[in-house]
Design an enzyme around this catalytic site. Structure first.
Site, mmCIF file in Angstrom:
data_model
loop_
_atom_site.group_PDB
_atom_site.id
_atom_site.type_symbol
_atom_site.label_atom_id
_atom_site.label_comp_id
_atom_site.label_asym_id
_atom_site.label_seq_id
_atom_site.Cartn_x
_atom_site.Cartn_y
_atom_site.Cartn_z
ATOM 1 N N SER A 211 0.711 -1.227 -0.024
ATOM 2 C CA SER A 211 -0.100 0.088 -0.075
ATOM 3 C C SER A 211 0.921 1.189 -0.009
ATOM 4 O O SER A 211 1.615 1.595 0.966
ATOM 5 C CB SER A 211 -0.880 -0.107 1.204
ATOM 6 O OG SER A 211 -1.546 1.237 1.470
ATOM 7 N N ARG A 212 0.890 1.957 -0.892
ATOM 8 C CA ARG A 212 1.599 3.303 -1.097
ATOM 9 C C ARG A 212 1.262 4.334 -0.257
ATOM 10 O O ARG A 212 1.995 5.349 -0.062
ATOM 11 C CB ARG A 212 1.786 3.627 -2.628
ATOM 12 C CG ARG A 212 2.411 2.535 -3.376
ATOM 13 C CD ARG A 212 2.770 3.156 -4.614
ATOM 14 N NE ARG A 212 3.285 1.824 -5.456
ATOM 15 C CZ ARG A 212 2.679 1.111 -6.530
ATOM 16 N NH1 ARG A 212 1.407 1.626 -6.830
ATOM 17 N NH2 ARG A 212 3.120 0.198 -7.024
ATOM 18 N N VAL A 213 0.030 4.155 0.495
ATOM 19 C CA VAL A 213 -0.196 5.148 1.314
ATOM 20 C C VAL A 213 0.136 4.699 2.768
ATOM 21 O O VAL A 213 0.546 5.685 3.733
ATOM 22 C CB VAL A 213 -1.784 5.058 1.569
ATOM 23 C CG1 VAL A 213 -2.276 6.128 2.789
ATOM 24 C CG2 VAL A 213 -2.411 6.007 0.129
#
Length: 508
Positions: free
Chosen positions: A370-372
């Site tokens: 998850s790039r968040v």
């Protein structure tokens, strides 16, 4: 006699001899849901075209001598030589809360037999995505109810998280679980009377699926009480390619209404592999030049302009997207998978081998990201599950080596044992999302060694028992965890006391 003459004279006086400008054309050919039209000199891209018998189409190819249009409706009612005319309108679909609990087609027409939809607003199907300045960073969590995802691959409101894997690995199940979990949270939030609580409304877009599968999905949502918060947009395999191509854009327009009106929405595209195939079919019939794997050159732009519409807007709401992509033999480097991976903010990769081993959901820790990241997690999840992803990845690596050797040192054995317990803890049946406070409790029990004395295979049953114990006897404590959303010494002491009480009664 004179009165009759007077009436005729009055009628003649009313007649207008002005020329009326109407942009009309003639169908040259019609086949496979695509019509080639002559004479439409003044037509816009994506403009609605009126065919005879109430059939409409959309202009997709604007050539110098002809217009290529996809037909939305019964092609058998059209023939060569039929007259068509432009409408001056872009294709729009009904939007708003009256659509909740309903199943509609790609044009927003009801297909569930529950009568007409009392929607007063419409949104264009194609719309330019919000700009950079209008967006806000993703920081509010969107809980899926799946322990492995919420603790290791968190999703935030306004994010685009891809669900990718082979056929039959549980991709749709993850999406349906997430929708069910939103409904559960909505009900708890509504009951709490918290003025700051914001419900999440869901849109499920079924592209190219069997009708029986769509009915099964609707039944699962209805059984879980989630249908009242959900819009189903159905473009089944029996529909023409034009409807399958349009359905995701129609769903996005419905989701944008919630986002623009200060609400939060979740949209599931199930799946974009079939969407790309439908677009390829239309493009090839329109004689657009094909590129890699026979897909047209603009297939990347097709998916990027769809997924870019998901955002968290400053001062408004959010639209979170969960696109689904089906791979062939786990090949994530194919054309469409790599396209969508590069557009989204991370992916949840489901592995066939894990699924076949009975590890469900079959989330691959190594390939999922998850790039968040932890920006979309509440503090309590970070506190109890911060190290889990690293430990599980280490376990998978060690397990691959351990199968070749019999003599293992104590440290390796301990790591393998712990990894095995994490795997068992994360096993979860379909359509059974777990609230974030119960997830926190079961993972906290793992961190404090409450499962260590148990046989590894009994960890799943013990975790279920803990959740049942807390849900039935410690409701006030769960509410406190949910409200505080962070562990302090006082709260930890209460959880430990409750776990000790559970351990004294558990005979597993």
């Amino acid at each position: 006699m004179s009165t009759v003459i007077e009436q005729i004279e009055q009628q003649i006086a009313k007649l207008s001899n002005k020329a009326v400008r109407k942009n009309t054309g003639i169908i040259r050919t019609v086949a496979d849901g695509v019509a080639k039209i002559d004479g439409l000199s003044d037509v816009a891209y994506n403009e609605m075209i009126q065919f005879p018998n109430g059939v409409i189409g959309i202009a997709l190819n604007l050539g110098t001598d002809e217009v290529g249009a996809v037909v939305l409706g019964d092609v058998s009612q059209l023939k060569e030589g039929d007259e068509v005319h432009t409408t001056g309108k872009l294709l729009s679909v009904p939007v708003g809360k009256p659509l909740l609990g309903r199943a509609v087609d790609a044009l927003g027409n009801p297909v569930d037999g529950k009568g007409p939809i009392a929607s007063t607003e419409t949104y264009p199907v194609e719309k330019i995505a919000p700009g950079i300045m209008a967006r806000k960073s993703v920081s509010q969590p969107l809980f899926t109810g799946i322990q492995a995802i919420d603790s290791m691959i968190p999703i935030g409101r306004g994010q685009r998280e891809l669900i990718i894997g082979d056929r039959g690995t549980g991709k749709t199940t993850i999406a349906i679980d997430t929708i069910i979990n939103q409904a559960k949270i909505n009900k708890v939030g509504a009951a709490s009377g918290d003025p700051k609580f914001r419900p999440v409304y869901s849109i499920y877009v079924a592209i190219g699926q069997k009708n029986s599968n769509i009915v099964r999905t609707i039944a699962a949502l209805e059984a879980a009480g989630a249908l009242e918060y959900t819009i189903i947009v159905a473009a089944p395999a029996a529909d023409n390619a034009a409807n399958q191509y349009l359905a995701p854009f129609s769903g996005a327009a419905m989701g944008e209404w919630f986002m623009e009106n200060g609400m939060d929405a979740l949209i599931v595209f199930d799946d974009l592999s079939k969407h790309a195939v439908a677009y390829r079919q239309i493009s090839l019939i329109l004689k657009r030049p094909s590129g890699r794997e026979a897909y047209p050159g603009d297939v990347f732009y097709l998916h990027s302009r769809l997924l870019e519409r998901s955002a968290r807007l400053d001062g408004k709401g959010s639209l979170t997207a969960l696109p689904i992509i089906e791979t062939l033999a786990g090949d994530v480097s194919a054309y469409i998978p790599t396209n969508v991976i590069s557009i989204t903010d991370g992916q949840i990769f489901l592995e066939t081998d894990l699924f076949n081993q009975g590890i469900r959901p079959a989330v691959s820790v190594g390939l999922s990201v998850s790039r968040v990241g932890s920006a979309a997690q509440i503090k309590v999840t970070k506190q109890v599950g911060g190290k889990l992803k690293g430990e599980l990845a280490q376990f998978r690596e060690l397990a691959a080596f351990a199968q070749f050797g019999s003599d293992l040192d104590a440290k390796t054995k301990a790591q393998l044992d712990r990894g095995g317990r994490i795997v068992e803890l994360f096993k979860q049946p379909a359509f059974n999302p777990i609230s974030i406070e119960l997830q926190a409790v079961t993972i906290y029990a793992l961190q404090k060694g409450y499962y260590d004395a148990l046989d590894v295979k009994k960890v799943t049953a013990a975790a279920v028992s803990i959740r049942e114990f807390f849900a039935t006897r410690k409701d006030a404590l769960l509410t406190e965890i949910r409200t505080k959303a962070a562990l302090d010494k006082d709260l930890e002491a209460k959880i430990v006391a409750a776990l000790d009480e559970w351990k004294a009664t558990y005979a597993g």
